[in-house]
Design a protein around this motif. Structure first.
Motif: not given
Length: 172
Positions: A62-82
């Motif tokens: 449910g909603n957790a799948r949507g939040l997990l997907n939404e968080s990928r943008s932040t994940q990518a931002r962290i990966e870029r910063a790393e």
């Protein structure tokens, strides 16, 4: 949001003795704080918080799948910063496909993901791909009737940036 105001509230929430009994609230607070920490340049702390939130969301429907997907943008931002730009590009490609599979259509988040992908591709020096991704972002926002929105304007900016990097100022 208010970074300086939000940080102490989220920190207090995560330190609350009863937070373990509310894992959904805890995951959301970690995610929100991770977004703040990456903006503040605290990349290691942002990574720790996001990893914890994503781990909780990963096995939930449910909603957790949507939040997990939404968080990928932040994940990518962290990966870029790393300094892991290629990992960020992969994360964003996967996030677009995952979002489309989740919804069965494009939404503003797909447009934002394409734009964030364009920025990562530009950072990697892959300007033609960056331009294509910015064009994809713009098409999504146009289809949604949001060409003049912040997301639509960001897509135009990314298109211009990619064109400038390719030495085409007239198209920028």
């Amino acid at each position: 949001g208010d970074i300086e105001g939000g940080t102490p509230l989220l920190e207090r929430l995560l330190q609350w003795p009863g937070i373990e009994a509310n894992p959904e609230v805890q995951a959301n607070a970690r995610y929100n704080l991770a977004q703040i920490e990456v903006v503040r340049g605290n990349v290691a702390r942002a990574r720790e918080l996001l990893d914890q939130a994503q781990a909780w969301w990963a096995g939930r429907p449910g909603n957790a799948r949507g939040l997990l997907n939404e968080s990928r943008s932040t994940q990518a931002r962290i990966e870029r910063a790393e300094g892991r730009v290629d990992a960020a590009i992969t994360t964003l490609h996967d996030a677009v496909a995952e979002r489309r599979a989740l919804l069965g259509k494009d939404d503003f988040m797909v447009g934002n993901l394409f734009n964030t992908l364009s920025n990562a591709l530009t950072q990697a020096g892959r300007y033609e791909e960056a331009l294509a991704s910015a064009n994809d972002s713009q098409r999504v926002f146009e289809h949604l009737g949001q060409a003049d929105s912040d997301g639509g304007m960001a897509a135009l900016n990314s298109r211009g940036n990619a064109n400038l990097m390719m030495g085409r100022p007239a198209q920028a």
